[in-house]
Enzyme design. Sequence first.
Site: not given
Ligand code: TGC
Ligand code: FAD
Length: 398
Positions: A136, A351, A374
């Site tokens: 993602l 330490g 996440e």
């Molecule tokens: P927003 O307008 O809030 O939502 C867009 C559409 O998505 C729906 N939606 C959800 N549906 C189900 N569950 C949820 N938790 C949902 N959150 C939002 C929402 O209802 C809407 O649907 P529709 O039908 O109306 O279009 O979207 P936004 O662009 O304003 O998003 C805001 C925000 C900041 C909350 C979102 O972008 C966010 O959560 N950002 C964080 C990104 C993130 O978590 N990335 C994770 C990448 S994967 C990863 O890190 C794996 S690590 C794995 C590991 O090693 O363990």
């Molecule tokens: P940024 O979005 O650039 O954020 C940097 C800083 O700014 C953070 O402190 C954040 O809180 C802050 N910030 C950002 N926006 C705002 C705002 N609007 N207001 C205030 N503060 C803000 N992603 C996947 O898709 N799949 C994976 O399997 C996956 N695995 C991962 C494994 C590791 C080890 C790591 C480190 C990351 C992984 N990720 C994965 C990505 C992860 O989900 C992102 O790193 C995370 O969502 C943050 O995005 P970024 O690193 O681009 O930081």
Amino acid sequence: KNLFNIDDAFLFESELNEEDRLIMETARDYAQSKLEPRALKGNTEEYFDQDIAKEMGEMGLLGVTVPEEYGGSEASYTAYGLIAREVERVDSGYRSFMSVQSSLVMYPISEFGTEEQKQKFLPKLAAGEMIGCFGLTEPDHGSDPGSMVTTAVKTDGGWVLNGAKMWITNSPIADVAVVWAKAKEHKDDKGVIRGFLVEKGMDGFSAPATKYKMSLRASETGELVFDDVFVPDENVFPDIKGLKGPFMCLNSARYGIAWGTVGAAEFCYQQARDYVLDRKQFGKPLAANQLIQTKLANMMTDITQMQMLAYRLGKLKDEGRDHPSMTSLAKRNNCGKALEIARISRDMHGGNGITGDYRVIHHMVNLESVNTYEGTYDIHGLILGREITGIQAFTPKG
Ligand code: TGC
Ligand code: FAD
């Protein structure tokens, strides 16, 4: 007479049903006896042991909530969370592998996939014979994945993908990647986010590793690069469109993290407790000092709250009564608290705390990633802020 349990102050384990308890005990035995020695070695050598994936598959620890006909165990979300807790008690990197495989790869294939996709991928993923990853995040779009620039443009019989994903857990070793891209019928369309199953070996697809991480060193992390990659129609999720697709997967994975961090925090607290009872300074055990005792009391209080949140969220998920904001609250709280507990435990070890032997610094640096991925701590704060006020504060528009 009821005894107070300093590891389970509010006795949540006594609430577990037979099946959940059995799964927890199986996971605990495996994690302590088989995973721990190899996870520690992997953490030092920056190496993920793929045999562990197979062993976890054999033990039934992958995709536990997936239906049995596709290789899962059809177990509860509570059971899934308890597995995450046991694995992360040892190493957040192996819990990452498990979360991605179960929640971010098997879950979407099971929820959004066609019958053919389920048959083709799920049994092998459940067995740990195939490894999956979830793409993602992009180099320039992390917290704001809706602005992604990876595209999939329609062509005869399939789609052509271009772009790149970054920070992808398992990517260098993955056989299949669940990739979220802007799908366009024509090159100039705005596009809608859809999910694609990109397989290892497809022309133009590569997954270079990201090396020299100081956190999650036993976990493989890398990029996903798409250079005119043709993905056939049969590898696209047919119906799910928009950000809802990836976020539904994240609801499950974030819940697993809320449990995983309980395990890491419990380890750091127990290790600190043992250490201060043993270590003497100024002629008495460190544990005889007020400052030390209040640190332990705070840790136990925080861990009890973490356990309660994770346990209750699991029950609500099992009953289908959960809400994504509950998950944000639990993920944010439990990551933040676990990180704080790991840092304090590290400090209490003096330490010795900086060495690998006591393992607390290992958890501390791992939890930095867990607090970031996440959805970062602050992003989940903003999700909750939007829920409370009705005003989105992610972008200046308000
Ligand atoms: P927003 O307008 O809030 O939502 C867009 C559409 O998505 C729906 N939606 C959800 N549906 C189900 N569950 C949820 N938790 C949902 N959150 C939002 C929402 O209802 C809407 O649907 P529709 O039908 O109306 O279009 O979207 P936004 O662009 O304003 O998003 C805001 C925000 C900041 C909350 C979102 O972008 C966010 O959560 N950002 C964080 C990104 C993130 O978590 N990335 C994770 C990448 S994967 C990863 O890190 C794996 S690590 C794995 C590991 O090693 O363990
Ligand atoms: P940024 O979005 O650039 O954020 C940097 C800083 O700014 C953070 O402190 C954040 O809180 C802050 N910030 C950002 N926006 C705002 C705002 N609007 N207001 C205030 N503060 C803000 N992603 C996947 O898709 N799949 C994976 O399997 C996956 N695995 C991962 C494994 C590791 C080890 C790591 C480190 C990351 C992984 N990720 C994965 C990505 C992860 O989900 C992102 O790193 C995370 O969502 C943050 O995005 P970024 O690193 O681009 O930081």
